[in-house]
Scaffold this active site. Structure first.
Site, PDB file in Angstrom:
ATOM      1  N   HIS A 258     -10.287   5.441 -19.306  1.00 35.70           N
ATOM      2  CA  HIS A 258      -9.374   4.291 -19.088  1.00 35.70           C
ATOM      3  C   HIS A 258      -7.910   4.722 -19.193  1.00 35.70           C
ATOM      4  CE1 HIS A 258     -12.993   1.756 -19.853  1.00 35.70           C
ATOM      5  NE2 HIS A 258     -13.221   2.659 -20.787  1.00 35.70           N
TER       6      HIS A 258
ATOM      7  N   LYS B 271      16.867  14.428 -11.006  1.00 41.06           N
ATOM      8  CA  LYS B 271      15.501  14.202 -10.527  1.00 41.06           C
ATOM      9  C   LYS B 271      14.875  15.452  -9.911  1.00 41.06           C
ATOM     10  CE  LYS B 271      13.345  10.848 -10.122  1.00 41.06           C
ATOM     11  NZ  LYS B 271      13.515   9.656  -9.288  1.00 41.06           N
TER      12      LYS B 271
ATOM     13  N   SER C  31      16.677  14.461  -5.643  1.00 42.11           N
ATOM     14  CA  SER C  31      17.142  13.165  -5.178  1.00 42.11           C
ATOM     15  C   SER C  31      18.587  13.309  -4.730  1.00 42.11           C
ATOM     16  CB  SER C  31      17.040  12.148  -6.317  1.00 42.11           C
ATOM     17  OG  SER C  31      17.937  11.087  -6.094  1.00 42.11           O
TER      18      SER C  31
ATOM     19  N   GLU D 193       2.518  13.733  -4.085  1.00 41.20           N
ATOM     20  CA  GLU D 193       2.466  12.355  -3.578  1.00 41.20           C
ATOM     21  C   GLU D 193       1.968  12.314  -2.141  1.00 41.20           C
ATOM     22  OE1 GLU D 193       6.091   9.961  -5.164  1.00 41.20           O
ATOM     23  OE2 GLU D 193       6.548  12.080  -5.390  1.00 41.20           O
TER      24      GLU D 193
END
Ligand code: ARG
Length: 458
Positions: free
Chosen positions: A153, A280, A274, A287
Site C-alpha cells: 500500500h 530542478k 527546468s 516519466e
C-alpha cells in the site's frame, strides 16, 4: 495493377485512403526477401523459366540497392510496397516482371512480409531486454546487502534489500522474454502460397519457400493464413505487458528520486532541467517510459478492435494492422534502452534507504514472530501485543528498539532482553532466508542463478 475492369480511375480521396505506402514501405526488406524466395520456387517448379527468374532476381537486387540508398519512393497511385516494387521491377526488366506474381496474391504476400517483420521485432526486443536484465543483475549484486523499506500500500511494511527489489524486476523481464519466445514459435509459419484466399492451381512448393524464409513450416489453412493477425496481437500483448512492467519500475524511480524520498540520484544523461526553476532535475526519461506504456497498450487494443468483426478472409481493414505494430516497436526500443541506462547509471542512496527502513516500525512483524518462536504465543495474540508496543512507540516518538525493556514488559511480561536482537533491520532481513526471500544470502543466490541464465560468467 487492377485497372482492367474499371472505366474511371480512383478519386483523390480514394487514392489517399487506400494508400499504405507511407507506412508499409517499412516492409521493403521483407517484401524483397519474400519475392526472392517465391521466384526461386517458381523457377524450380518450372512455373517460370530460368531466364525470366534470373532477370527478376537481378531486378529485385537492384531495387533493394536503390531503396537502401535513396529510400522507398512514395507514390499513392502505387498504393503499397508490393505494387511499388513490382512497378519498379517492370521498369527494369520489362514484361517478364509480371511473372513474379504468378501463384501469389498481395494477401499472402503481405501476411508473409508482416510475419517476417514482427519476427525481427521480437528478436530485437528480446536482445534489448537481455541487456536490461544484465543491468538489473549487476546492480542487484552490488546491493544484495543494502537495506531499504519494503512497502505494501506504499506504506512501510518490512525491511527488504535493494538487491531483492531489483531482482523482482529481473523476474518480470524473464517472463516478458518467455512471452516473446512463445509468440515467435507460433508466428513462425509461412503463409506464402495461400494466394488470395483459396490456395492456387499452380504446382507450387510451399515447403521450399517456408524453408527459404526461415519459417518452420507452411501454414495449414489458406483462408486462415491470409486473415490471421494473431502473431501481431501476440507481439503487442507481450510488448504491452513488458511496457507495463517498465512503467511500474519507472514509477518507483520517479518516487525514489523525489526529495522527500531521496532514494536515488538519476543519471544526468537521462534527466532534464527546468527553464524556470534552477534547482530542478526532472526524471523525464522515467516519466516517458511510464507514458509510453499507455501508448503501447493502446496499440494492442487498436489492433484487437480492428480485427474483431472481420469475416474470412482478407478485408482492407487489415491494412491498418501495421501502424500500431510499428509504433509499439519503436516505443519499446526506446523505453527499454532508456530503462537500461537508468538502471545501469543511477546512484542508489543506500544510507537514506536504510534510515527510512528504520522508521515506520518496519520490524513490528519481527517482534510478533519473536513472541511466537521465543515465548510460544499464538501469532494472533502476538500480533495484538505488538500493536500495543507500536502504539506506545508512536506516542513516545521512538523506534521499536528504542523502547526501554520495562515498558515492553509492562505490555507483556513474557518479553525479555533477547528481543532487541530481533528488532534491528539487519536481523529482520537476515531472518527472511526462505527460498526467494529478502535475506542477502538468498538474494545472492538469485543473482547467481540469473547470471547463469544469462551466461554472464562464461
Ligand atoms: N496494402 C495491403 C495491406 O497491407 C496489401 C494487401 C492488399 N490486398 C487486397 N486484396 N487489396 O493489407
Amino acid at each position: 495493377m487492377w485497372g482492367g475492369r474499371f472505366a474511371d480511375g480512383p478519386s483523390a480521396i480514394m487514392r489517399e485512403i487506400n494508400a499504405s505506402i507511407p507506412f508499409d514501405k517499412a516492409l521493403w526488406r521483407q517484401d524483397i526477401a519474400g519475392s526472392l524466395a517465391h521466384i526461386a520456387m517458381l523457377a524450380k517448379q518450372g512455373i517460370v523459366s530460368e531466364d525470366d527468374a534470373a532477370a527478376i532476381r537481378k531486378g529485385l537486387s537492384q531495387i533493394a540497392a536503390e531503396y537502401e540508398k535513396d529510400g522507398v519512393p512514395e507514390d499513392w497511385d502505387l498504393e503499397d510496397i508490393h505494387m511499388t516494387t513490382e512497378s519498379r521491377l517492370a521498369d527494369i526488366v520489362g514484361p517478364a516482371a509480371g511473372r513474379l506474381h504468378t501463384a501469389r496474391s498481395r494477401n499472402d504476400q503481405v501476411a508473409t512480409d508482416f510475419r517476417l517483420w514482427v519476427r525481427e521485432a521480437i528478436d530485437q526486443m528480446d536482445a534489448g531486454l537481455e541487456q536490461l536484465q544484465r543491468a538489473l543483475v549487476m546492480r542487484a549484486g552490488e546491493h544484495a546487502d543494502h537495506i531499504m523499506p519494503g512497502f505494501t500500500h506504499l506504506q512501510t511494511a518490512q525491511p527488504v534489500t535493494l538487491g531483492h527489489h531489483l531482482m523482482a524486476y529481473y523476474e518480470m523481464i524473464r517472463r516478458d522474454r518467455s512471452r516473446l519466445t512463445d509468440a515467435r514459435t507460433r508466428l513462425n509459419e509461412s503463409p506464402l502460397g495461400s494466394a488470395a484466399l483459396a490456395g492456387t492451381g499452380f504446382p507450387i512448393d510451399r515447403d521450399m519457400t517456408a524453408r527459404e524464409l526461415g519459417f518452420d513450416r507452411p501454414t495449414a489453412n489458406s483462408l486462415d493464413a491470409v486473415s490471421d493477425r494473431d502473431f501481431a496481437m501476440d507481439y503487442l500483448y507481450a510488448a504491452s505487458t513488458c511496457a507495463l512492467h517498465l512503467s511500474r519500475l519507472a514509477e518507483e524511480l520517479i518516487i525514489w528520486a523525489s526529495q522527500p524520498y531521496g532514494f536515488v540520484r538519476m543519471p544526468d544523461t537521462l534527466s532534464t532541467g527546468s527553464s524556470i526553476m534552477p534547482q530542478k532535475k526532472n526524471p523525464d526519461a522515467a516519466e516517458l517510459v511510464r507514458g509510453h506504456a499507455g501508448r503501447v497498450i493502446g496499440c494492442h487494443t487498436a489492433l484487437m478492435i480492428t480485427m474483431k468483426g472481420l469475416p474470412l478472409a482478407y478485408s482492407k481493414d487489415m491494412q491498418d494492422d501495421k501502424p500500431p505494430v510499428f509504433e509499439a516497436a519503436g516505443l519499446m526500443a526506446l523505453s527499454i534502452a532508456a530503462m537500461t541506462g537508468m538502471i545501469a547509471d543511477s546512484t542508489f542512496k543506500t544510507d537514506r534507504m536504510r534510515e527510512a527502513a528504520q522508521l515506520g516500525y518496519a520490524t513490528a512483524t519481527d517482534l510478533a514472530d519473536w513472541l511466537v518462536t521465543e515465548a510460544d504465543i499464538p501469532f494472533r495474540d502476538a500480533h495484538h501485543i505488538t500493536g500495543a508496543a507500536v502504539k506506545l512507540a508512536e506516542q513516545r516518538g521512538a523506534a521499536l528498539d528504542e523502547l526501554p525493556l520495562e515498558d515492553l514488559r509492562a505490555i507483556d511480561t513474557r518479553i525479555d532482553e533477547r528481543v532487541f536482537k530481533a528488532l534491528s533491520v539487519d536481523a529482520s532481513v537476515a531472518a527472511r532466508a526462505s527460498y526467494g526471500g529478502t535475506a542477502p544470502q538468498q538474494v545472492r543466490s538469485q543473482v547467481e542463478r540469473a547470471r547463469a541464465q544469462l551466461g554472464m560468467d562464461e
